[in-house]
Design a protein around this motif. Structure first.
Motif, mmCIF file in Angstrom:
data_model
loop_
_atom_site.group_PDB
_atom_site.id
_atom_site.type_symbol
_atom_site.label_atom_id
_atom_site.label_comp_id
_atom_site.label_asym_id
_atom_site.label_seq_id
_atom_site.Cartn_x
_atom_site.Cartn_y
_atom_site.Cartn_z
ATOM 1 N N SER A 1 0.856 -1.194 0.000
ATOM 2 C CA SER A 1 0.000 0.000 0.000
ATOM 3 C C SER A 1 0.886 1.235 0.000
ATOM 4 O O SER A 1 2.087 1.168 0.258
ATOM 5 N N MET A 2 0.275 2.374 -0.279
ATOM 6 C CA MET A 2 1.025 3.623 -0.258
ATOM 7 C C MET A 2 1.595 3.894 1.127
ATOM 8 O O MET A 2 2.726 4.380 1.267
ATOM 9 N N LEU A 3 0.817 3.571 2.166
ATOM 10 C CA LEU A 3 1.303 3.780 3.527
ATOM 11 C C LEU A 3 2.555 2.939 3.780
ATOM 12 O O LEU A 3 3.558 3.435 4.300
ATOM 13 N N GLU A 4 2.501 1.661 3.428
ATOM 14 C CA GLU A 4 3.664 0.795 3.629
ATOM 15 C C GLU A 4 4.860 1.285 2.822
ATOM 16 O O GLU A 4 5.992 1.291 3.309
ATOM 17 N N LEU A 5 4.627 1.708 1.592
ATOM 18 C CA LEU A 5 5.725 2.193 0.751
ATOM 19 C C LEU A 5 6.404 3.404 1.378
ATOM 20 O O LEU A 5 7.638 3.495 1.412
ATOM 21 N N ALA A 6 5.606 4.351 1.876
ATOM 22 C CA ALA A 6 6.175 5.555 2.479
ATOM 23 C C ALA A 6 6.927 5.217 3.760
ATOM 24 O O ALA A 6 7.995 5.765 4.031
ATOM 25 N N CYS A 7 6.373 4.297 4.553
ATOM 26 C CA CYS A 7 7.047 3.890 5.787
ATOM 27 C C CYS A 7 8.366 3.178 5.479
ATOM 28 O O CYS A 7 9.399 3.444 6.122
ATOM 29 N N LEU A 8 8.344 2.292 4.496
ATOM 30 C CA LEU A 8 9.566 1.567 4.126
ATOM 31 C C LEU A 8 10.609 2.518 3.561
ATOM 32 O O LEU A 8 11.811 2.342 3.808
ATOM 33 N N ASP A 9 10.156 3.523 2.827
ATOM 34 C CA ASP A 9 11.092 4.503 2.281
ATOM 35 C C ASP A 9 11.797 5.267 3.398
ATOM 36 O O ASP A 9 12.980 5.600 3.290
ATOM 37 N N ALA A 10 11.072 5.526 4.486
ATOM 38 C CA ALA A 10 11.682 6.224 5.623
ATOM 39 C C ALA A 10 12.648 5.318 6.383
ATOM 40 O O ALA A 10 13.658 5.791 6.918
ATOM 41 N N ILE B 1 9.637 17.575 8.412
ATOM 42 C CA ILE B 1 8.525 18.461 8.053
ATOM 43 C C ILE B 1 8.654 19.776 8.808
ATOM 44 O O ILE B 1 8.534 20.864 8.233
ATOM 45 N N VAL B 2 8.913 19.690 10.107
ATOM 46 C CA VAL B 2 9.062 20.889 10.932
ATOM 47 C C VAL B 2 10.200 21.765 10.412
ATOM 48 O O VAL B 2 10.071 22.988 10.293
ATOM 49 N N ASP B 3 11.336 21.130 10.096
ATOM 50 C CA ASP B 3 12.524 21.872 9.669
ATOM 51 C C ASP B 3 12.541 22.174 8.177
ATOM 52 O O ASP B 3 13.449 22.847 7.699
ATOM 53 N N GLN B 4 11.565 21.634 7.451
ATOM 54 C CA GLN B 4 11.510 21.796 5.992
ATOM 55 C C GLN B 4 12.803 21.319 5.338
ATOM 56 O O GLN B 4 13.313 21.927 4.403
ATOM 57 N N THR C 1 11.124 11.930 3.297
ATOM 58 C CA THR C 1 9.801 11.375 2.999
ATOM 59 C C THR C 1 8.847 12.464 2.527
ATOM 60 O O THR C 1 8.089 12.267 1.571
ATOM 61 N N ALA C 2 8.897 13.621 3.170
ATOM 62 C CA ALA C 2 8.014 14.724 2.765
ATOM 63 C C ALA C 2 8.350 15.215 1.370
ATOM 64 O O ALA C 2 7.458 15.539 0.578
ATOM 65 N N GLU C 3 9.623 15.283 1.064
ATOM 66 C CA GLU C 3 10.052 15.747 -0.261
ATOM 67 C C GLU C 3 9.610 14.765 -1.342
ATOM 68 O O GLU C 3 9.193 15.167 -2.431
ATOM 69 N N GLN C 4 9.677 13.486 -1.045
ATOM 70 C CA GLN C 4 9.373 12.472 -2.052
ATOM 71 C C GLN C 4 7.888 12.196 -2.190
ATOM 72 O O GLN C 4 7.381 12.013 -3.302
ATOM 73 N N TYR C 5 7.156 12.192 -1.049
ATOM 74 C CA TYR C 5 5.748 11.784 -1.089
ATOM 75 C C TYR C 5 4.776 12.934 -0.870
ATOM 76 O O TYR C 5 3.595 12.804 -1.194
ATOM 77 N N GLY C 6 5.238 14.038 -0.300
ATOM 78 C CA GLY C 6 4.356 15.151 0.024
ATOM 79 C C GLY C 6 4.151 15.279 1.523
ATOM 80 O O GLY C 6 4.344 14.317 2.274
ATOM 81 N N LEU C 7 3.757 16.463 1.958
ATOM 82 C CA LEU C 7 3.608 16.734 3.386
ATOM 83 C C LEU C 7 2.537 15.871 4.030
ATOM 84 O O LEU C 7 2.751 15.279 5.092
#
Length: 324
Positions: A29-38, A85-88, A98-104
């Motif tokens: 799933s997208m959630l798993e992909l984003a978590c694994l990417d992190a 995310i906090v530090d941008q 993760t934010a840069e790759q998947y979005g905030l």
């Protein structure tokens, strides 16, 4: 990149990686992909390795704490996702955050997902009484971490916040969870109160040394080695320990230079260069490095009397002397 392999060649990194996959999923799933990417490729895995080694120090085994160790890593990485995310910050471990790759929005959810996976792993880790104790220790450390991270945002741009304030932030945001990883591992392995409290103190001092070195890296290491943006703290007007040590020791001209930078508006590359010059003139980098070394020695001293602490002593040295 993983923690430096110990002299014996023994490493728990593959076991921990497999355990992380067990709790987070394989990417369906997208959630798993984003978590694994992190999570992957993993960072230094310092906290989970300390959890395992602390258990072994008091006579336990890796199997007793592996799930708990993976849970701590999930919770730690979740905090990093939100911190970026906090530090941008667009970069983490040498590649897009993760934010840069998947979005905030997606990164926020991924951080939450990692937190939930981490909690599930913590709760699956053995006898209920020991697990409850270890979870309480960990949750209290996470509460401290949140306070520290919030305090860190409050002091941005404030060169008068003082060295003790920044040391307290380090204790809360980094040292507390490092200490909890050690204490929880020992608790799950059946340590005595004296043993698991000594290991908590060991972990806290190691965490302080680690964070001080982390604050030094933007001024002492190449970005290609650290995998981090050297100008991040400057761009966020974050008064780190070396900067505050320099501010305390600086003459009027150098204090004015630092004040100008921390008012904002200076190009980050120029600001970084100007700060480095002041840090060099005031000997702040050397002072901070000595503080890290002192924390390392205090960490090693806490190991006195523990059954088998050679590996933890080695980890204290390698983590505090890090160059990345």
């Amino acid at each position: 990149m993983s923690l430096a392999v110990p002299p014996t060649g023994d490493t728990y990194v593959p076991l921990l990686e497999a355990e992380l996959l067990r709790w987070v999923g394989s990417g369906d799933s997208m959630l798993e992909l984003a978590c694994l990417d992190a999570l992957f490729p993993p960072g230094k895995l310092l906290r989970p390795i300390l959890c395992v080694e602390s258990a072994k120090t008091v006579g336990g085994t890796a199997d007793q704490v592996l799930a708990f160790a993976a849970g701590i890593e999930c919770l730690h990485v979740a905090s990093l996702v939100h911190d970026d995310i906090v530090d941008q910050d667009p970069v983490r471990r040498g590649r897009a955050s993760t934010a840069e790759q998947y979005g905030l929005a997606e990164a926020l959810v991924a951080g939450d997902g990692l937190s939930m996976a981490g909690i599930a792993a913590l709760l699956s880790s053995g006898p209920a009484e020991r697990v409850l104790h270890a979870v309480r220790v960990t949750v209290e450390a996470l509460r401290h971490m949140c306070r520290g991270l919030m305090r860190e945002t409050e002091i941005r741009g404030d060169l008068t916040c003082s060295v003790p304030t920044v040391l307290n932030v380090m204790q809360a945001k980094t040292a507390a969870l490092t200490g909890a990883a050690c204490q929880a591992g020992a608790i799950l392995a059946g340590a005595t109160p004296q043993q698991h409290q000594a290991l908590r103190r060991y972990g806290e001092q190691l965490g302080m040394a680690f964070q001080i070195r982390d604050d030094l890296l933007p001024y002492t290491a190449e970005e290609q080695i650290t995998g981090k943006t050297a100008t991040s703290d400057v761009a966020n007007l974050q008064p780190t320990l070396p900067v505050l040590l320099a501010y305390e020791a600086a003459d009027e001209a150098d204090r004015n230079r630092l004040t100008t930078v921390f008012r904002g508006g200076t190009d980050p590359v120029t600001a970084h260069r100007d700060i480095l010059a002041v840090l060099t003139r005031t000997n702040a980098l050397t002072k901070a490095a000595r503080m890290a070394s002192s924390c390392t020695e205090r960490a090693r001293a806490e190991l006195t009397g523990l059954p088998d602490s050679t590996r933890l002593a080695e980890l204290a040295t390698s983590a505090a002397d890090r160059r990345r």
